[in-house]
Design a protein around this motif. Sequence first.
Motif, mmCIF file in Angstrom:
data_model
loop_
_atom_site.group_PDB
_atom_site.id
_atom_site.type_symbol
_atom_site.label_atom_id
_atom_site.label_comp_id
_atom_site.label_asym_id
_atom_site.label_seq_id
_atom_site.Cartn_x
_atom_site.Cartn_y
_atom_site.Cartn_z
ATOM 1 N N TYR A 60 49.375 22.817 17.835
ATOM 2 C CA TYR A 60 50.187 21.964 18.708
ATOM 3 C C TYR A 60 50.062 22.399 20.162
ATOM 4 O O TYR A 60 50.180 23.590 20.474
ATOM 5 C CB TYR A 60 51.666 21.999 18.301
ATOM 6 C CG TYR A 60 51.890 21.594 16.870
ATOM 7 C CD1 TYR A 60 51.515 20.327 16.419
ATOM 8 C CD2 TYR A 60 52.469 22.467 15.961
ATOM 9 C CE1 TYR A 60 51.704 19.961 15.099
ATOM 10 C CE2 TYR A 60 52.673 22.105 14.637
ATOM 11 C CZ TYR A 60 52.291 20.854 14.212
ATOM 12 O OH TYR A 60 52.478 20.497 12.914
ATOM 13 N N ALA A 61 49.836 21.435 21.033
ATOM 14 C CA ALA A 61 49.755 21.685 22.478
ATOM 15 C C ALA A 61 48.668 22.689 22.861
ATOM 16 O O ALA A 61 48.685 23.241 23.953
ATOM 17 C CB ALA A 61 51.109 22.149 23.029
ATOM 18 N N ALA A 62 47.755 22.942 21.934
ATOM 19 C CA ALA A 62 46.679 23.889 22.234
ATOM 20 C C ALA A 62 45.544 23.192 22.978
ATOM 21 O O ALA A 62 45.275 22.021 22.753
ATOM 22 C CB ALA A 62 46.154 24.516 20.944
ATOM 23 N N GLY A 63 44.900 23.931 23.858
ATOM 24 C CA GLY A 63 43.779 23.395 24.626
ATOM 25 C C GLY A 63 42.463 23.604 23.899
ATOM 26 O O GLY A 63 42.402 24.321 22.902
ATOM 27 N N PRO A 64 41.391 22.985 24.401
ATOM 28 C CA PRO A 64 40.078 23.101 23.762
ATOM 29 C C PRO A 64 39.426 24.456 23.990
ATOM 30 O O PRO A 64 39.907 25.274 24.781
ATOM 31 C CB PRO A 64 39.266 21.989 24.430
ATOM 32 C CG PRO A 64 39.894 21.814 25.768
ATOM 33 C CD PRO A 64 41.349 22.118 25.585
ATOM 34 N N LYS B 262 31.621 19.441 6.225
ATOM 35 C CA LYS B 262 32.664 20.417 6.511
ATOM 36 C C LYS B 262 32.206 21.241 7.707
ATOM 37 O O LYS B 262 31.110 21.787 7.684
ATOM 38 C CB LYS B 262 32.852 21.323 5.292
ATOM 39 C CG LYS B 262 33.823 22.465 5.520
ATOM 40 C CD LYS B 262 33.944 23.281 4.260
ATOM 41 C CE LYS B 262 33.984 24.785 4.455
ATOM 42 N NZ LYS B 262 34.519 25.343 5.654
ATOM 43 N N PRO B 263 33.013 21.293 8.776
ATOM 44 C CA PRO B 263 32.620 22.118 9.909
ATOM 45 C C PRO B 263 32.379 23.563 9.466
ATOM 46 O O PRO B 263 33.087 24.070 8.600
ATOM 47 C CB PRO B 263 33.822 22.024 10.853
ATOM 48 C CG PRO B 263 34.518 20.773 10.451
ATOM 49 C CD PRO B 263 34.297 20.621 8.976
ATOM 50 N N ALA B 264 31.384 24.207 10.057
ATOM 51 C CA ALA B 264 31.022 25.560 9.643
ATOM 52 C C ALA B 264 31.310 26.564 10.754
ATOM 53 O O ALA B 264 31.484 26.189 11.911
ATOM 54 C CB ALA B 264 29.544 25.604 9.270
ATOM 55 N N GLY B 265 31.341 27.840 10.390
ATOM 56 C CA GLY B 265 31.483 28.908 11.382
ATOM 57 C C GLY B 265 32.930 29.111 11.808
ATOM 58 O O GLY B 265 33.797 29.356 10.983
ATOM 59 N N TRP B 266 33.167 29.004 13.099
ATOM 60 C CA TRP B 266 34.522 29.212 13.635
ATOM 61 C C TRP B 266 34.745 28.241 14.776
ATOM 62 O O TRP B 266 33.808 27.649 15.308
ATOM 63 C CB TRP B 266 34.694 30.652 14.099
ATOM 64 C CG TRP B 266 33.665 31.078 15.115
ATOM 65 C CD1 TRP B 266 32.442 31.644 14.861
ATOM 66 C CD2 TRP B 266 33.758 30.940 16.550
ATOM 67 N NE1 TRP B 266 31.770 31.862 16.034
ATOM 68 C CE2 TRP B 266 32.541 31.451 17.094
ATOM 69 C CE3 TRP B 266 34.735 30.454 17.422
ATOM 70 C CZ2 TRP B 266 32.283 31.479 18.471
ATOM 71 C CZ3 TRP B 266 34.478 30.482 18.800
ATOM 72 C CH2 TRP B 266 33.268 30.988 19.311
ATOM 73 N N ARG B 267 36.018 28.073 15.159
ATOM 74 C CA ARG B 267 36.388 27.246 16.306
ATOM 75 C C ARG B 267 37.438 28.003 17.112
ATOM 76 O O ARG B 267 38.117 28.893 16.583
ATOM 77 C CB ARG B 267 36.969 25.898 15.861
ATOM 78 C CG ARG B 267 35.985 24.979 15.164
ATOM 79 C CD ARG B 267 34.925 24.447 16.112
ATOM 80 N NE ARG B 267 34.017 23.523 15.434
ATOM 81 C CZ ARG B 267 32.908 23.902 14.812
ATOM 82 N NH1 ARG B 267 32.545 25.172 14.783
ATOM 83 N NH2 ARG B 267 32.158 23.010 14.206
ATOM 84 N N CYS B 268 37.606 27.608 18.358
ATOM 85 C CA CYS B 268 38.584 28.283 19.213
ATOM 86 C C CYS B 268 39.527 27.264 19.847
ATOM 87 O O CYS B 268 39.082 26.206 20.317
ATOM 88 C CB CYS B 268 37.862 29.070 20.302
ATOM 89 S SG CYS B 268 38.991 29.914 21.429
ATOM 90 N N THR B 269 40.814 27.566 19.842
ATOM 91 C CA THR B 269 41.795 26.788 20.607
ATOM 92 C C THR B 269 42.511 27.769 21.532
ATOM 93 O O THR B 269 42.436 28.987 21.331
ATOM 94 C CB THR B 269 42.818 26.073 19.692
ATOM 95 O OG1 THR B 269 43.493 27.054 18.902
ATOM 96 C CG2 THR B 269 42.122 25.073 18.770
ATOM 97 N N THR B 270 43.181 27.240 22.542
ATOM 98 C CA THR B 270 43.754 28.135 23.552
ATOM 99 C C THR B 270 45.164 27.733 23.983
ATOM 100 O O THR B 270 45.564 26.568 23.847
ATOM 101 C CB THR B 270 42.895 28.108 24.841
ATOM 102 O OG1 THR B 270 42.796 26.764 25.283
ATOM 103 C CG2 THR B 270 41.525 28.671 24.605
ATOM 104 N N LYS B 271 45.876 28.716 24.489
ATOM 105 C CA LYS B 271 47.120 28.483 25.219
ATOM 106 C C LYS B 271 47.138 29.501 26.344
ATOM 107 O O LYS B 271 46.357 30.458 26.297
ATOM 108 C CB LYS B 271 48.326 28.682 24.293
ATOM 109 C CG LYS B 271 48.586 27.477 23.415
ATOM 110 C CD LYS B 271 49.959 27.519 22.803
ATOM 111 C CE LYS B 271 50.128 26.293 21.923
ATOM 112 N NZ LYS B 271 51.185 26.485 20.924
ATOM 113 N N PRO B 272 48.006 29.343 27.315
ATOM 114 C CA PRO B 272 48.013 30.342 28.389
ATOM 115 C C PRO B 272 48.159 31.749 27.805
ATOM 116 O O PRO B 272 49.084 32.019 27.033
ATOM 117 C CB PRO B 272 49.232 29.947 29.223
ATOM 118 C CG PRO B 272 49.391 28.476 28.986
ATOM 119 C CD PRO B 272 48.962 28.255 27.556
ATOM 120 N N GLY B 273 47.213 32.623 28.129
ATOM 121 C CA GLY B 273 47.265 34.001 27.645
ATOM 122 C C GLY B 273 46.880 34.189 26.189
ATOM 123 O O GLY B 273 47.077 35.260 25.625
#
Length: 460
Positions: free
Chosen positions: A354-358, A379-390
């Motif tokens: 929720y409210a996470a950035g790309p 099915k997506p493979a590997g890993w993904r990243c989401t972000t929030k401040p800090g």
Amino acid sequence: MTQNTLFRAFLAAPTILAAALFLSAQTPPAAPTAPDPATIKRTQWFRDAKFGMLITWGLYSIPAGEWKGKEYPGIGEWIQNWAQIPVAEYAGLAPQFNPVKFNADEWVTLAREAGMKYIVPMPKHHDGFALYASKASKFNITDATPFKRDPMKELTEASRRQGLRMGFYYSQAQDWHHPGGAVSRGSWDPAQKGDFDEYLNTIAMPQVRELLTGYGPIALLWFDTPMQMTTDRAQRFVSLVRELQPDCLINGRLGGDRKGVDYSSMGDNAVPERGGAGAWETPATINDTWAYKKNDNNWKPTEVIVSKLVDIVSKGGNYLLNVGPTAEGMIPEASGKILKEVGAWMKVNGEAIYAAGPTPFGDELKASAFRDDHYVYRKPAGWRCTTKPGKLYIHLFEWPNGTFRLEGVKTRVTRARLLADPRRKLRFKQEGEALTVTLSGTAPGPLATVLALDCAEIRR
Ligand code: H79
């Protein structure tokens, strides 16, 4: 190659070229330019919500994929088109529509338990049947069925009670019942012939007005398949929406020049390799149909649904996941089970969604565009990243063998923990832009594991 060309090339790959061209035409990729401040403000809740429920339910739920003993392989809500059922004969389904098991609160509860923040039921699909008390057409649930109730009203009230936003799917252009409505693959009944603008003026525009005046605040309107929708026609819808409910979002399939559209809609079951500057959404099925089909049991595993959600959020998009209730009004048990499992994962890992950035990285997205075709999903493979401040949230689709190494980390990491097992001590070290995290033992669960990294700042 640019992202757009890549996405188009990807869309052009499937064997049915006509369908591919049709899809790419109806769903341009996310807007490459940044949206204006008013759109940014209006879409804030949407960009934070990330996960919604589409509900495909209507007269087509009765045949459930089969007409006169013949099974049709295509999507269930298209049965009238596949079987070329005459208008009057199809209308004969209305007296049989009596979904006595329908309970709006149960549907909304399931959406809420899945972690979804908005629902999009369907007051009218291409078959032209209104699932609400419409005055613009007698072909509606209160006038033409023994059920008589207004499910859109009940869903509005239930979603408000439970704190979810509600939008409406409305087929503005295609209508196989009312004269003049657009008909994909050509009309098959003289009753469908008529003037398109006349249809817009007497059915589509009045019905959109009814939906925006009779049901309180509507979060979004979900238009689809904009056949014959010129810029002029599309702009009349934009003006109507802005006049009646200025905060109501308009999805990317209205048609015309897309001015006034608040967010991009990707193709059905299609995810781009990367997102664009504006808000966007992928509508998707859990099996291979939107409307209920009695013989479609090709349910995607929960693991696939979670990884698709993560993939989409890491690209800045939203996942609009569909359920197809039965003619009796029940969401199939298999869908319910999968959604509850997704919900259990969201309860633990929701802070990374929720409210996470790309993602601030991007190499991990290479060749990750997909469009699920009939009976084939990726099915997506590997890993993904989401972000929030800090924060950097690394979603691991596979549990690594001992260590996880991340390149290009342009920030100082101060703490590492697993959202699903915050007490587990994790050792990590940084050398230049490389971060190595020791992940011993086994994964805390069967679905994506989220590694939360506290960091000083994220430079891009
Ligand atoms: O509501 C669901 C679908 O019913 C609707 N969108 C989702 C959310 C949808 N309507 N049309 N389409 C999706 C695309 C349909 C494309 C096709 Fe054809 C129709 C493929 C085959 C028939 C037209 C004729 C395009 C290619 C050949």
